[in-house]
Design a protein around this motif. Structure first.
Motif, PDB file in Angstrom:
ATOM      1  N   UNK B 539     -31.405  23.536  -5.934  1.00  0.00           N
ATOM      2  CA  UNK B 539     -30.221  24.242  -5.444  1.00  0.00           C
ATOM      3  C   UNK B 539     -29.438  23.360  -4.497  1.00  0.00           C
ATOM      4  N   UNK B 540     -28.143  23.355  -4.660  1.00  0.00           N
ATOM      5  CA  UNK B 540     -27.268  22.692  -3.701  1.00  0.00           C
ATOM      6  C   UNK B 540     -26.404  23.799  -3.113  1.00  0.00           C
ATOM      7  N   UNK B 541     -26.660  24.141  -1.860  1.00  0.00           N
ATOM      8  CA  UNK B 541     -25.928  25.247  -1.252  1.00  0.00           C
ATOM      9  C   UNK B 541     -25.107  24.772  -0.068  1.00  0.00           C
ATOM     10  N   UNK B 542     -23.979  25.405   0.161  1.00  0.00           N
ATOM     11  CA  UNK B 542     -23.219  25.090   1.374  1.00  0.00           C
ATOM     12  C   UNK B 542     -22.750  26.388   2.001  1.00  0.00           C
ATOM     13  N   UNK B 543     -22.462  26.335   3.298  1.00  0.00           N
ATOM     14  CA  UNK B 543     -21.958  27.537   3.964  1.00  0.00           C
ATOM     15  C   UNK B 543     -20.458  27.385   4.200  1.00  0.00           C
ATOM     16  N   UNK B 544     -19.799  26.861   3.184  1.00  0.00           N
ATOM     17  CA  UNK B 544     -18.363  26.613   3.307  1.00  0.00           C
ATOM     18  C   UNK B 544     -17.519  27.797   2.894  1.00  0.00           C
ATOM     19  N   UNK B 545     -16.361  27.496   2.361  1.00  0.00           N
ATOM     20  CA  UNK B 545     -15.373  28.542   2.099  1.00  0.00           C
ATOM     21  C   UNK B 545     -15.681  29.352   0.850  1.00  0.00           C
ATOM     22  N   UNK B 546     -16.517  28.823  -0.023  1.00  0.00           N
ATOM     23  CA  UNK B 546     -16.764  29.532  -1.271  1.00  0.00           C
ATOM     24  C   UNK B 546     -15.662  29.235  -2.267  1.00  0.00           C
ATOM     25  N   UNK B 547     -15.909  29.640  -3.489  1.00  0.00           N
ATOM     26  CA  UNK B 547     -14.904  29.395  -4.512  1.00  0.00           C
ATOM     27  C   UNK B 547     -13.826  30.468  -4.410  1.00  0.00           C
ATOM     28  N   UNK B 548     -12.628  30.061  -4.762  1.00  0.00           N
ATOM     29  CA  UNK B 548     -11.504  30.981  -4.683  1.00  0.00           C
ATOM     30  C   UNK B 548     -11.127  31.418  -6.088  1.00  0.00           C
ATOM     31  N   UNK B 549     -11.445  32.670  -6.390  1.00  0.00           N
ATOM     32  CA  UNK B 549     -11.264  33.179  -7.737  1.00  0.00           C
ATOM     33  C   UNK B 549      -9.811  33.065  -8.192  1.00  0.00           C
ATOM     34  N   UNK B 550      -8.901  33.486  -7.310  1.00  0.00           N
ATOM     35  CA  UNK B 550      -7.487  33.477  -7.694  1.00  0.00           C
ATOM     36  C   UNK B 550      -6.996  32.067  -7.978  1.00  0.00           C
ATOM     37  N   UNK B 551      -7.449  31.126  -7.107  1.00  0.00           N
ATOM     38  CA  UNK B 551      -6.962  29.767  -7.262  1.00  0.00           C
ATOM     39  C   UNK B 551      -7.506  29.146  -8.551  1.00  0.00           C
ATOM     40  N   UNK B 552      -8.764  29.457  -8.843  1.00  0.00           N
ATOM     41  CA  UNK B 552      -9.352  28.899 -10.065  1.00  0.00           C
ATOM     42  C   UNK B 552      -8.624  29.454 -11.282  1.00  0.00           C
ATOM     43  N   UNK B 553      -8.358  30.754 -11.248  1.00  0.00           N
ATOM     44  CA  UNK B 553      -7.671  31.365 -12.382  1.00  0.00           C
ATOM     45  C   UNK B 553      -6.272  30.779 -12.542  1.00  0.00           C
ATOM     46  N   UNK B 554      -5.588  30.627 -11.393  1.00  0.00           N
ATOM     47  CA  UNK B 554      -4.224  30.090 -11.447  1.00  0.00           C
ATOM     48  C   UNK B 554      -4.244  28.681 -12.021  1.00  0.00           C
ATOM     49  N   UNK B 555      -5.213  27.903 -11.535  1.00  0.00           N
ATOM     50  CA  UNK B 555      -5.319  26.520 -11.988  1.00  0.00           C
ATOM     51  C   UNK B 555      -5.647  26.469 -13.476  1.00  0.00           C
ATOM     52  N   UNK B 556      -6.531  27.376 -13.896  1.00  0.00           N
ATOM     53  CA  UNK B 556      -6.933  27.386 -15.298  1.00  0.00           C
ATOM     54  C   UNK B 556      -5.730  27.693 -16.177  1.00  0.00           C
TER      55      UNK B 556
END
Lengths: 167, 773
Positions: B539-556
């Motif tokens: 596992x590679x885990x971070x306590x960062x911002x997390x993925x941004x669903x909207x941004x990923x969808x927009x980018x896709x």
């Protein structure tokens, strides 16, 4: 000059060096192959079928841990009947770093042939079976077909290798 | 007798790499404010070993860099200089330079000479800046020279200046002036005046300062390898201690394997002979450790060796015990006769604080230099191990695989005999089964390595990258002892590095943003490895911002992917593994070019593994990589179709079920689908694809195996399930060719060959077959 004479002499001597050939029969025909290409001879055991392979590729067998494909030359050359009896033999060939099993009707013997004995085969069209013939040998009433087995097995016709030698 | 040095080069390269790796990990662990003396010592020792062995094997460029590195490290460990963060960076940089130099010697691209020079200059400057006041150094030097009567020593300095130095007439006088500041300087011999200072110089300096201080100055103006400083306690021994090049004037008990010849009070009377021999042999390297026990025999033997040696390399280590010393001259004498012999005298690690004292006398015959060279790192605390070629291990694994098959075959025979089998035969076979299983397990474990081999590089990656990105990140490692196959270890490193870089670059926010969000400004990246069933999970885990669903969808959408807002989170996250997808707002040199994540997934899949993403906006992201334990063995399920048996990788099997007639439907009379708990899955009929006559007359008589390949599900129709096995994967392509839908072969218990099905390929084949239909 002396040098040239020597090399000429060496070449002549080389002509005199006989090689051993293994002969086997396919139907009524008798073939001879370089014995150094033969790894072993063993009995036929039903191989594991390979899907969508040509009919002469019988499948693969386990040769002491190595997966070895088996081809039936009788089917490939349409010679004799492809029957599998307890006497059916498989010649295990070692050609081009590959191990390949070849089903034949029977293995006859090992003979010594001088290069001078091998006569060129008449030049037919570049049909499949004559392309890999090195020459013909008359031995009393028998005619041996001396075959370049390495060339044949790695050729595209045999569909045994991804990158065929003559591709 | 002539010995080809190159046969030892491989050993040298491997050892040096190990030392460099050890040094790097130690450097990263160092607490800069309060460096642990033991750690500093260990770093010093690593540098010192590299220097020693590179000198021996004639890699003078490596020896030079490590010498400078070592000088600074030496000051640190003696508390003459305080450790600073920039020093650690410089050390790491020097480590990188050394690595590239090593690679150059191994036949790779040569190291950039500018980088080498830059690192040397940086280290030299730090050493210079850190140089203590003379008043402070004198007592320190005195303390080091405990046991010696005279603090003032004479040094003979011989050198040939470089062309560069002679071009500028001011350089050599400046050197002389500089040396005069150290003590009383006498010019014994110098080139004729007209020759612009070029040629052989011989100076004699009487000073109380250690040689290391002015050695640099001489080195600077001299042709490399063309300078020499010799020292003696008193002028009456002024020729004593001739050593070439690398020279350590601090004669405190060297705690290392490769000793350097310092002045040895006990052996001094005999040493001149040695020194003169050394002077005559410009290619002779002599590394001597101080000999604390006066032993009149040793120096004679040593000098004898040197007098005859043409290109000999002699290692003489500290000999604290007279008994050992007495044994030494014999081999030294032998070496002398051999002319080009090597004498490696393994060090007695009595002075090494952490090494277990070896009871064995350390005298190794001259014809076993390799062994004694190997003994050196072992003495430095490494556990006993041997280096074996991977192909030998693989051969062993193959043979054991054969044995297991043979054993299974025998067992089957006995079972077929039923009661006819003698009791003792059955007992023997049971015993054999147990033994072969144990044997197989232990042989497989040879190839297993702890994942710390991979993890150990990440502290450096995080250290460098977080500095460059201006982020504060702490890396936490868990489960470093988890073992997996060596082949996987090598192949998992790159994908993991990429995942970590990705977490650092995209996941962890800047310290300001973290503080604003009420988080600890120092981000955390957690790397965790564990066994889970037959898999290893990383596992590679971070306590960062997390993925941004909207941004990923927009980018896709922007990239033209087929997406919609109803997609599940899991599907959205999976988009980042698509080729050409990157959400980094700006392309950095770290990540953001949109290559990488797709490569990561491809690499992991090629190892038979998969990667999953979990993410919570604002709380962090966790990427989970699942891998099989080894590449050579597969957990398989055997299925029967007609007369044939095939193996399905268990990792791609979800479930199996006996279909009801009404569950199987056709679409447009071509594609068949099956309803499984409300979902419709495409049906792949194996006997149709492989053109085999099936035993099952209809769908209701066979079994549907639900498969999952890369998230695509399908139902495979077979005649029957046979069983579950661990199978050894054999290549079909060695002697045959690639077969569509088959990834390999294996040998079953009865000695027959079974083909292993390639599930993703099968699904693809089914698709094209249906298109063609």
């Amino acid at each position: 000059m002396a040098n040239a004479n020597q090399t000429a002499g060496a070449a002549q001597e080389e002509e005199q060096v006989a090689s051993e050939y293994l002969t086997f029969t396919l139907g009524d025909e008798e073939y001879a192959i370089d014995i150094l290409k033969v790894q072993e001879i063993r009995g036929y055991e039903p191989p594991t079928m390979i899907a969508n392979a040509p009919p002469f590729i019988k499948g693969v067998i386990n040769l002491r841990g190595t997966i070895v494909p088996v081809v039936d030359m009788r089917i490939k050359f349409a010679l004799g009947k492809a029957e599998y009896t307890p006497f059916t033999v498989v010649i295990i060939l070692n050609v081009g770093k590959r191990v390949i099993g070849m089903v034949v009707d029977s293995v006859s013997d090992v003979i010594l042939l001088f290069p001078a004995q091998i006569r060129p085969a008449p030049d037919f069209s570049a049909s499949f079976d004559t392309k890999y013939i090195l020459g013909l040998v008359a031995l009393e009433q028998r005619m041996l077909i001396v075959t370049d087995i390495a060339q044949l097995m790695t050729s595209r016709d045999m569909e045994l290798v991804d990158e065929a030698a003559d591709a | 007798m002539s010995i080809d040095m190159s046969q030892f080069h491989q050993v040298f390269f491997e050892e040096s790499e190990e030392h460099l790796a050890a040094m790097e990990s130690l450097l990263l662990e160092l607490d800069i404010a309060q460096p642990d003396a033991e750690q500093l010592n260990a770093i010093f020792r690593a540098a010192h070993s590299i220097k020693g062995s590179s000198g021996t094997f004639g890699f003078t460029d490596l020896a030079e860099v490590t010498h400078i590195l070592e000088t600074l490290l030496d000051r640190l460990r003696k508390h003459e200089t305080a450790l600073r963060a920039d020093m650690v960076d410089a050390f790491l940089e020097a480590g990188d330079v050394l690595k590239s130099m090593l690679a150059g010697h191994r036949g790779g691209p040569a190291a950039d000479p500018q980088a080498v020079a830059a690192v040397c200059a940086r280290l030299r400057q730090m050493t210079g800046v850190a140089a203590p006041e003379p008043s402070a150094a004198a007592p320190a030097a005195e303390a080091e020279e405990a046991g010696e009567t005279a603090a003032v020593r004479a040094y003979d300095i011989e050198f040939v200046p470089t062309l560069h130095a002679t071009d500028d007439p001011a350089i050599l006088p400046r050197l002389l002036d500089e040396l005069r500041t150290y003590g009383e300087l006498e010019v014994v011999a110098r080139p004729p005046e007209g020759s612009a200072c070029a040629g052989f110089w011989h100076l004699r300096l009487r000073t109380e300062r250690p040689q290391a201080e002015f050695g640099e100055a001489v080195d600077f103006v001299s042709e490399s390898d063309a300078w020499r400083i010799r020292a003696s306690v008193d002028t009456s021994f002024e020729d004593a201690g001739g050593a070439f090049g690398l020279f350590d004037a601090a004669p405190e008990g060297e705690d290392d394997s490769f000793g350097f010849f310092t002045d040895a009070p006990g052996s001094a009377p005999a040493a001149p002979a040695d020194a003169r021999a050394g002077a005559a042999e410009d290619e002779g390297y002599g590394f001597f450790d101080p000999v604390q026990v006066p032993d009149p025999v040793l120096p004679v033997a040593a000098s004898g060796a040197f007098a005859v040696e043409g290109e000999g390399f002699g290692f003489f280590a500290a000999l604290p015990e007279p008994a050992a010393a007495a044994a030494l001259p014999v081999s030294a004498g032998e070496k002398g006769e051999e002319g080009e012999g090597f004498g490696f005298f393994a060090p007695l690690p009595a002075a090494a604080p952490e090494a277990a004292p070896e009871p064995v006398a350390p005298v190794v015959p001259a014809d076993a230099p390799k062994r004694s060279a190997r003994a050196a790192p072992a003495a430095a605390g490494e556990s006993a191990s041997i280096r074996v070629g991977v192909e030998k291990v693989d051969q062993l694994i193959n043979l054991v695989g054969e044995l297991v098959i043979t054993q299974a075959m025998l067992l089957q025979c006995a079972e077929r005999m039923q009661d006819a089998a003698p009791e003792r035969l059955r007992q023997g076979l049971t015993q054999l089964e147990r033994n072969t299983r144990d044997l197989q397990e232990s042989v497989m474990s040879i190839r297993m390595l702890p994942i710390s081999f991979v993890f150990s590089r990440f502290p450096r990656v995080v250290h460098d990258l977080s500095a460059r990105l201006g982020k504060q990140v702490e890396l936490k490692l868990h489960g470093e002892t988890t073992e997996l196959d060596k082949g996987l270890i090598e192949r998992i490193a790159d994908p993991l590095t990429h995942l970590i870089r990705n977490s650092l670059d995209h996941g962890i926010e800047s310290p300001e943003a973290r503080a604003a969000a009420g988080k600890n400004p120092v981000g955390t990246i957690t790397l965790r490895a564990a066994h889970q069933g037959g898999n290893i999970v990383i596992e590679v885990g971070d306590d960062g911002a997390g993925l941004n669903r909207q941004r990923i969808l927009a980018k896709a959408r922007e990239r033209g992917f087929q997406v919609n807002d109803q997609m599940s989170d899991q599907e959205v996250w999976a988009l980042i593994f698509e080729a050409g997808f990157s959400t980094a707002e700006q392309v950095t040199d770290v990540s953001g070019r949109g290559v990488g994540m797709d490569v990561v997934r491809k690499n992991i899949q090629s190892m038979g593994g998969r990667v999953e993403i979990e993410s919570l906006t604002g709380a962090g992201t966790r990427m989970t990589v699942r891998l099989p334990l080894t590449l050579a063995i597969l957990d398989g399920m055997s299925v029967a179709v007609g007369s044939q048996t095939y193996i399905l990788p268990l990792s791609s099997v979800i479930e199996s079920l006996q279909p009801l007639a009404e569950d199987v439907k056709t679409l447009a009379n071509q594609t068949r689908v099956i309803r499984v708990r409300g979902d419709y899955l495409p049906v792949i009929v194996l006997h149709e694809i492989f053109n085999i006559a099936p035993l099952a007359a209809g769908f209701t008589q066979g079994i549907m195996v639900i498969l999952d390949a890369d998230g695509t599900k399908a139902a495979l129709f077979v005649d029957a399930l046979v069983g579950q096995h661990q199978v050894v994967i054999k290549s079909l392509e060695n002697n045959y060719r690639r077969v569509a839908g088959v990834s390999g072969a294996t040998i079953m218990g009865d000695g027959h060959v079974a083909l292993i099905l390639d599930v993703p390929a099968l699904i693809g084949m089914a698709k094209t077959a249906q298109l063609a239909a």
